[in-house]
Write a protein that holds these residues in place. Structure first.
Motif, PDB file in Angstrom:
ATOM      1  N   PHE A 111       7.486  24.266  70.107  1.00 25.43           N
ATOM      2  CA  PHE A 111       6.711  23.321  69.299  1.00 25.43           C
ATOM      3  C   PHE A 111       5.882  22.364  70.150  1.00 25.43           C
ATOM      4  O   PHE A 111       5.205  21.497  69.640  1.00 25.43           O
ATOM      5  CB  PHE A 111       7.645  22.540  68.364  1.00 25.43           C
ATOM      6  N   ASN A 112       5.975  22.546  71.453  1.00 22.28           N
ATOM      7  CA  ASN A 112       5.118  21.789  72.365  1.00 22.28           C
ATOM      8  C   ASN A 112       4.067  22.720  72.938  1.00 22.28           C
ATOM      9  O   ASN A 112       4.218  23.950  72.917  1.00 22.28           O
ATOM     10  CB  ASN A 112       5.947  21.159  73.494  1.00 22.28           C
ATOM     11  N   ARG A 113       3.048  22.133  73.506  1.00 21.55           N
ATOM     12  CA  ARG A 113       1.953  22.932  74.057  1.00 21.55           C
ATOM     13  C   ARG A 113       2.449  23.850  75.169  1.00 21.55           C
ATOM     14  O   ARG A 113       2.045  25.003  75.268  1.00 21.55           O
ATOM     15  CB  ARG A 113       0.854  21.997  74.586  1.00 21.55           C
ATOM     16  N   TYR A 114       3.350  23.333  76.002  1.00 18.48           N
ATOM     17  CA  TYR A 114       3.920  24.142  77.086  1.00 18.48           C
ATOM     18  C   TYR A 114       5.423  24.306  76.809  1.00 18.48           C
ATOM     19  O   TYR A 114       6.204  23.404  77.096  1.00 18.48           O
ATOM     20  CB  TYR A 114       3.695  23.470  78.444  1.00 18.48           C
ATOM     21  N   PRO A 115       5.809  25.454  76.271  1.00 13.21           N
ATOM     22  CA  PRO A 115       7.221  25.644  75.890  1.00 13.21           C
ATOM     23  C   PRO A 115       8.090  26.004  77.100  1.00 13.21           C
ATOM     24  O   PRO A 115       8.562  27.131  77.244  1.00 13.21           O
ATOM     25  CB  PRO A 115       7.155  26.800  74.891  1.00 13.21           C
ATOM     26  N   ASN A 116       8.255  25.016  77.991  1.00 19.26           N
ATOM     27  CA  ASN A 116       9.017  25.310  79.210  1.00 19.26           C
ATOM     28  C   ASN A 116      10.409  24.680  79.188  1.00 19.26           C
ATOM     29  O   ASN A 116      11.090  24.640  80.203  1.00 19.26           O
ATOM     30  CB  ASN A 116       8.242  24.818  80.449  1.00 19.26           C
ATOM     31  N   ARG A 117      10.826  24.183  78.024  1.00 21.39           N
ATOM     32  CA  ARG A 117      12.168  23.634  77.905  1.00 21.39           C
ATOM     33  C   ARG A 117      13.040  24.580  77.080  1.00 21.39           C
ATOM     34  O   ARG A 117      12.557  25.257  76.180  1.00 21.39           O
ATOM     35  CB  ARG A 117      12.138  22.252  77.245  1.00 21.39           C
ATOM     36  N   PHE A 186      22.932  38.560  74.813  1.00 22.66           N
ATOM     37  CA  PHE A 186      21.921  37.513  74.913  1.00 22.66           C
ATOM     38  C   PHE A 186      20.921  37.646  73.770  1.00 22.66           C
ATOM     39  O   PHE A 186      20.383  38.731  73.525  1.00 22.66           O
ATOM     40  CB  PHE A 186      21.200  37.601  76.264  1.00 22.66           C
ATOM     41  N   TYR A 187      20.685  36.521  73.095  1.00 24.11           N
ATOM     42  CA  TYR A 187      19.741  36.481  71.977  1.00 24.11           C
ATOM     43  C   TYR A 187      18.667  35.431  72.239  1.00 24.11           C
ATOM     44  O   TYR A 187      18.945  34.365  72.797  1.00 24.11           O
ATOM     45  CB  TYR A 187      20.451  36.115  70.671  1.00 24.11           C
ATOM     46  N   LEU A 188      17.452  35.746  71.832  1.00 28.32           N
ATOM     47  CA  LEU A 188      16.375  34.762  71.813  1.00 28.32           C
ATOM     48  C   LEU A 188      16.162  34.375  70.353  1.00 28.32           C
ATOM     49  O   LEU A 188      15.850  35.225  69.519  1.00 28.32           O
ATOM     50  CB  LEU A 188      15.090  35.348  72.398  1.00 28.32           C
ATOM     51  N   ALA A 189      16.404  33.105  70.055  1.00 30.77           N
ATOM     52  CA  ALA A 189      16.225  32.619  68.688  1.00 30.77           C
ATOM     53  C   ALA A 189      14.849  31.987  68.558  1.00 30.77           C
ATOM     54  O   ALA A 189      14.467  31.142  69.369  1.00 30.77           O
ATOM     55  CB  ALA A 189      17.314  31.614  68.344  1.00 30.77           C
ATOM     56  N   LYS A 190      14.110  32.414  67.548  1.00 31.58           N
ATOM     57  CA  LYS A 190      12.800  31.825  67.276  1.00 31.58           C
ATOM     58  C   LYS A 190      12.900  31.026  65.981  1.00 31.58           C
ATOM     59  O   LYS A 190      13.389  31.539  64.970  1.00 31.58           O
ATOM     60  CB  LYS A 190      11.742  32.919  67.151  1.00 31.58           C
ATOM     61  N   ILE A 191      12.454  29.797  66.049  1.00 34.68           N
ATOM     62  CA  ILE A 191      12.547  28.904  64.891  1.00 34.68           C
ATOM     63  C   ILE A 191      11.128  28.601  64.414  1.00 34.68           C
ATOM     64  O   ILE A 191      10.292  28.103  65.168  1.00 34.68           O
ATOM     65  CB  ILE A 191      13.309  27.617  65.266  1.00 34.68           C
ATOM     66  N   SER A 192      10.864  28.932  63.155  1.00 30.15           N
ATOM     67  CA  SER A 192       9.505  28.779  62.642  1.00 30.15           C
ATOM     68  C   SER A 192       9.210  27.354  62.188  1.00 30.15           C
ATOM     69  O   SER A 192       8.064  26.923  62.158  1.00 30.15           O
ATOM     70  CB  SER A 192       9.266  29.756  61.481  1.00 30.15           C
ATOM     71  N   LYS A 193      10.259  26.598  61.836  1.00 29.81           N
ATOM     72  CA  LYS A 193      10.050  25.227  61.369  1.00 29.81           C
ATOM     73  C   LYS A 193      11.183  24.359  61.865  1.00 29.81           C
ATOM     74  O   LYS A 193      12.338  24.610  61.554  1.00 29.81           O
ATOM     75  CB  LYS A 193       9.970  25.201  59.843  1.00 29.81           C
ATOM     76  N   PHE A 194      10.840  23.349  62.670  1.00 31.00           N
ATOM     77  CA  PHE A 194      11.846  22.472  63.263  1.00 31.00           C
ATOM     78  C   PHE A 194      11.796  21.113  62.565  1.00 31.00           C
ATOM     79  O   PHE A 194      10.739  20.648  62.186  1.00 31.00           O
ATOM     80  CB  PHE A 194      11.524  22.275  64.755  1.00 31.00           C
TER      81      PHE A 194
END
Length: 199
Positions: A111-117, A186-194
């Motif tokens: 949800f940030n411009r650079y998703p590095n967190r 290992f799973y990558l969770a994608k959240i469409s609305k935070f």
């Protein structure tokens, strides 16, 4: 899901159960034998190379009766020793040497411009930061979504999971002081609305 099995134990299981595997006798074997017997009883046979027709018919009737009773005996044995595919699968899973199954969930800050967190939490027991993790569950992906939903206060339909892979490894357990086999999915969770308060 991958499991870890000692090949000697697997061979021993298959050797022990080999008389049951593939012995699922269907009623069609009985019907085939019974149909053969009926057709023989209704048929008439001519003399063949000096053998009287009645002798040939008697031989075929005896064979038909034998096959019919053999198929009934097989059905009876099969019902007493009803060892199915699911039974074999269950026995194989019991040989699994993995003592701990865990799912590790990675959530990027998209949800940030650079998703590095990446989302982590402070674990008080181990005094370090961990990704969200859950013990393996039969309905694993639904189970993970429900927990993420409860913990982050977001709807389950806003969460999608991608399985990145599984790693099986042996390591020393600090709590039990012995070597154990671990499986991590290992799973990558994608959240469409935070939630706004978490952005």
């Amino acid at each position: 899901m991958k499991i870890l099995i000692d090949d000697v134990k697997l061979n021993l299981l298959l050797e022990t159960k080999k008389s049951f595997i593939g012995k699922n006798v269907a009623w069609d074997s009985f019907l085939s034998a019974f149909s053969f017997l009926i057709s023989v009883l209704l048929a008439s046979y001519r003399d063949f190379f000096g053998l009287p027709g009645i002798a040939l018919k008697t031989v075929f009737v005896v064979l038909g009766v034998g096959f019919t009773f053999k198929s009934l005996a097989d059905i009876h044995d099969s019902s007493k020793n009803n060892y199915s595919y699911s039974d074999l699968l269950s026995d194989i899973n019991k040989l699994n040497e993995i003592t701990h199954n865990h799912s590790i969930v990675i959530i990027k800050d998209t949800f940030n411009r650079y998703p590095n967190r990446l989302l982590v939490y402070d674990d008080t027991r181990w005094n370090c930061k961990f990704f969200l993790n859950y013990k393996e569950n039969p309905n694993n992906e639904s189970f993970i979504k429900q927990h993420i939903s409860q913990e982050l206060k977001i709807e389950t339909f806003d969460i999608t999971l991608d399985c990145l892979g599984q790693r099986i490894h042996e390591k020393f357990s600090e709590s039990t002081h012995e070597e154990k086999v671990y499986s991590h999915r290992f799973y990558l969770a994608k959240i469409s609305k935070f939630p706004d308060m978490m952005l």
